[in-house]
Design a protein around this motif. Structure first.
Motif, short mmCIF file in Angstrom:
data_model
loop_
_atom_site.label_atom_id
_atom_site.label_comp_id
_atom_site.label_asym_id
_atom_site.label_seq_id
_atom_site.Cartn_x
_atom_site.Cartn_y
_atom_site.Cartn_z
N GLU A 10 23.51 0.95 -15.38
CA GLU A 10 24.28 -0.03 -16.12
C GLU A 10 24.11 -1.40 -15.47
OE1 GLU A 10 28.85 -0.29 -15.94
OE2 GLU A 10 28.47 0.88 -17.76
N LEU A 11 23.93 -2.43 -16.27
CA LEU A 11 23.82 -3.80 -15.78
C LEU A 11 25.19 -4.47 -15.90
CD1 LEU A 11 22.16 -6.19 -14.75
CD2 LEU A 11 21.54 -6.70 -17.13
N VAL A 12 25.79 -4.77 -14.74
CA VAL A 12 27.14 -5.30 -14.67
C VAL A 12 27.07 -6.78 -14.30
CG1 VAL A 12 29.40 -5.08 -13.57
CG2 VAL A 12 27.99 -3.04 -13.94
N CYS A 13 27.58 -7.65 -15.17
CA CYS A 13 27.35 -9.09 -15.02
C CYS A 13 28.66 -9.86 -14.89
CB CYS A 13 26.55 -9.60 -16.22
SG CYS A 13 24.92 -8.84 -16.32
N PRO A 14 28.61 -10.99 -14.20
CA PRO A 14 29.84 -11.76 -13.91
C PRO A 14 30.29 -12.61 -15.08
CG PRO A 14 27.95 -12.87 -12.95
CD PRO A 14 27.43 -11.60 -13.56
N ALA A 15 31.59 -12.81 -15.17
CA ALA A 15 32.16 -13.69 -16.19
C ALA A 15 33.31 -14.47 -15.57
CB ALA A 15 32.63 -12.90 -17.40
N GLY A 16 33.03 -15.72 -15.22
CA GLY A 16 34.09 -16.57 -14.69
C GLY A 16 34.81 -17.35 -15.77
N SER A 17 34.31 -17.25 -17.00
CA SER A 17 34.92 -17.95 -18.14
C SER A 17 34.57 -17.18 -19.41
CB SER A 17 34.36 -19.38 -18.25
OG SER A 17 32.97 -19.35 -18.57
N LEU A 18 35.26 -17.51 -20.48
CA LEU A 18 34.98 -16.85 -21.75
C LEU A 18 33.56 -17.14 -22.21
CD1 LEU A 18 35.93 -15.18 -24.16
CD2 LEU A 18 36.89 -17.27 -25.15
N ARG A 19 33.10 -18.37 -22.00
CA ARG A 19 31.72 -18.71 -22.39
C ARG A 19 30.72 -17.90 -21.60
NH1 ARG A 19 28.25 -19.44 -26.13
NH2 ARG A 19 26.60 -20.96 -25.71
N ALA A 20 30.94 -17.74 -20.30
CA ALA A 20 30.04 -16.93 -19.48
C ALA A 20 30.04 -15.48 -19.94
CB ALA A 20 30.44 -17.02 -18.01
N LEU A 21 31.20 -14.97 -20.31
CA LEU A 21 31.28 -13.59 -20.82
C LEU A 21 30.44 -13.44 -22.08
CD1 LEU A 21 34.43 -11.38 -21.19
CD2 LEU A 21 32.92 -11.74 -23.14
N GLN A 22 30.60 -14.37 -23.00
CA GLN A 22 29.85 -14.27 -24.25
C GLN A 22 28.35 -14.36 -24.02
OE1 GLN A 22 31.88 -17.57 -26.09
NE2 GLN A 22 33.33 -16.26 -27.20
N MET A 23 27.93 -15.22 -23.10
CA MET A 23 26.50 -15.38 -22.82
C MET A 23 25.95 -14.15 -22.10
SD MET A 23 26.35 -19.47 -21.94
CE MET A 23 24.55 -19.62 -21.94
N ALA A 24 26.74 -13.53 -21.24
CA ALA A 24 26.31 -12.30 -20.58
C ALA A 24 26.10 -11.19 -21.61
CB ALA A 24 27.32 -11.87 -19.53
N VAL A 25 27.04 -11.06 -22.53
CA VAL A 25 26.94 -10.05 -23.58
C VAL A 25 25.69 -10.30 -24.43
CG1 VAL A 25 28.01 -9.19 -25.69
CG2 VAL A 25 29.41 -9.57 -23.66
N ASP A 26 25.49 -11.54 -24.84
CA ASP A 26 24.35 -11.87 -25.69
C ASP A 26 23.02 -11.66 -24.96
OD1 ASP A 26 26.21 -12.60 -27.58
OD2 ASP A 26 25.96 -14.76 -27.29
N ALA A 276 24.84 1.80 -11.39
CA ALA A 276 25.09 0.45 -11.90
C ALA A 276 24.56 -0.57 -10.91
CB ALA A 276 26.58 0.24 -12.14
N ILE A 277 24.03 -1.66 -11.46
CA ILE A 277 23.53 -2.78 -10.66
C ILE A 277 24.33 -4.01 -11.04
CG2 ILE A 277 21.56 -4.27 -10.23
CD1 ILE A 277 19.78 -1.82 -10.60
N LYS A 278 24.92 -4.63 -10.01
CA LYS A 278 25.83 -5.75 -10.24
C LYS A 278 25.14 -7.08 -9.91
CE LYS A 278 30.25 -5.68 -9.60
NZ LYS A 278 31.57 -5.43 -8.98
N ILE A 279 25.38 -8.06 -10.75
CA ILE A 279 24.97 -9.42 -10.51
C ILE A 279 26.18 -10.19 -9.98
CG2 ILE A 279 23.97 -11.50 -11.50
CD1 ILE A 279 22.15 -8.98 -11.57
#
Length: 338
Positions: A10-26, A276-279
């Motif tokens: 699993e690729l686990v990515c950081p989200a410090g803001s809602l915009r970052a979350l959306q860009m990680a998902v995309d 899982a691999i975390k960024i």
């Protein structure tokens, strides 16, 4: 020749803001991790993190795209009052988080007692470096995944995976710390606040930028961390990455600014059974999140589908732009003296 498809971490990515979350998902994240705007998470910077409305929107967006949301409640509860951490657990459950990333045993106990079906991940802040330590958390608190500190060799990671009895997550890319996470008291001496409780190594209230004699001094309260020429790029001051004079030589005495980058070890990590691999990087920009996520999405997809995996030059070029100090390291994975 194509190989049998391997287990895909699993690729686990950081989200410090809602915009970052959306860009990680995309960009292809399988899961995102985020925190509340308080000391319950280990990236408690002003201007970062989520209020309740943003979490609801983020969870909805992630779930719409089949992505899990992990809530980082990974600092240690205050000795005088544990209620903010307990309330944060309850809020995370109510807001729809898929798992909690926890370090404090009191917080784990509350989650297990009040929300027994909620998935618990052992934070890197818990400093569990052995399978026996991880087994304790599994047996006592029911954790289902452990995030390993960035101090283990590849063979040690594999040994933990074989014996821990839970999923194992490791860091793949991002800033490094010279400490075993969760055991750092260094900045407390300069700032009066522990990063394990306050959620940040260098609280903004302690940071000082002082112009003097044509240079800019970076200080934590009265402690000089670094001195920059007026046109020199400046890093956010932390004690472990300061430049100090030792035996007449001014240099990085403890740690140079650098980023962990394990792309070249990705097939070995997958073969070892990493789940899982975390960024790292909730404090970084949405652009950082998007580009690093895209590179790692492509790399994981190639590594699990082909025997001819190799780090592409374009990947390295992209990651170079985002590496701390514009340099990479394999960290503890690369110990030539062993």
């Amino acid at each position: 020749m194509q190989s049998t498809v391997k287990n895909r971490p699993e690729l686990v990515c950081p989200a410090g803001s809602l915009r970052a979350l959306q860009m990680a998902v995309d960009a292809g994240a399988d899961a995102v991790y985020l925190g509340l705007r308080d000391a319950t998470n280990a990236r408690n910077f002003v201007g970062l993190n989520f209020d309740d409305g943003q979490i609801r929107a983020g969870v909805a967006y992630a779930h719409e795209h089949g992505v899990n949301v992990l809530m980082a409640l990974n600092t240690f509860a205050g000795a005088d009052d544990t209620s903010p951490w307990f309330r944060a657990v309850d809020r995370a459950v109510e807001l729809g988080a898929d798992a909690l990333i926890v370090a404090d045993t009191a917080v784990m106990a509350h989650a297990r007692r009040q929300h027994p079906v909620m998935r618990l991940h052992l934070s890197v802040q818990a400093s569990a470096t052995t399978y026996a330590a991880i087994a304790f958390y599994r047996e006592r608190y029911g954790i289902q995944r452990a995030v390993l500190p960035r101090v283990l060799t590849l063979s040690q990671v594999a040994h933990v995976i074989r014996n821990a009895g839970v999923d194992i997550e490791v860091f793949g890319f991002g800033s490094l710390c010279v400490m075993v996470e969760g055991r750092c008291a260094l900045s407390s001496y300069a700032t009066g606040k522990s990063p394990n409780n306050a959620g940040v190594c260098s609280p903004p209230s302690a940071v000082r930028w002082i112009e003097r004699a044509g240079a800019v001094e970076a200080r934590l309260n009265d402690v000089l961390i670094d001195r920059y020429a007026s046109d020199e790029p400046r890093a956010y001051p932390t004690l472990c990455k300061g430049r100090f004079e030792v035996n007449g030589v001014r240099d990085y005495a403890l740690e140079e600014p650098t980023s962990l980058n394990t792309l070249e070890l990705l097939p070995q990590l997958i073969d070892a059974g990493v789940k899982a691999i975390k960024i790292e990087g909730r404090q970084r920009s949405p652009s950082y999140v998007a580009e690093v996520t895209r590179v790692w999405r492509a790399a994981i997809d190639l590594a699990v589908s082909s025997n001819r995996y190799a780090v592409l030059p374009a990947w390295s070029e992209q990651l170079n732009r985002w590496a701390e100090g514009q340099q990479h390291t394999l960290g503890a994975y690369d110990r030539p003296w062993r």
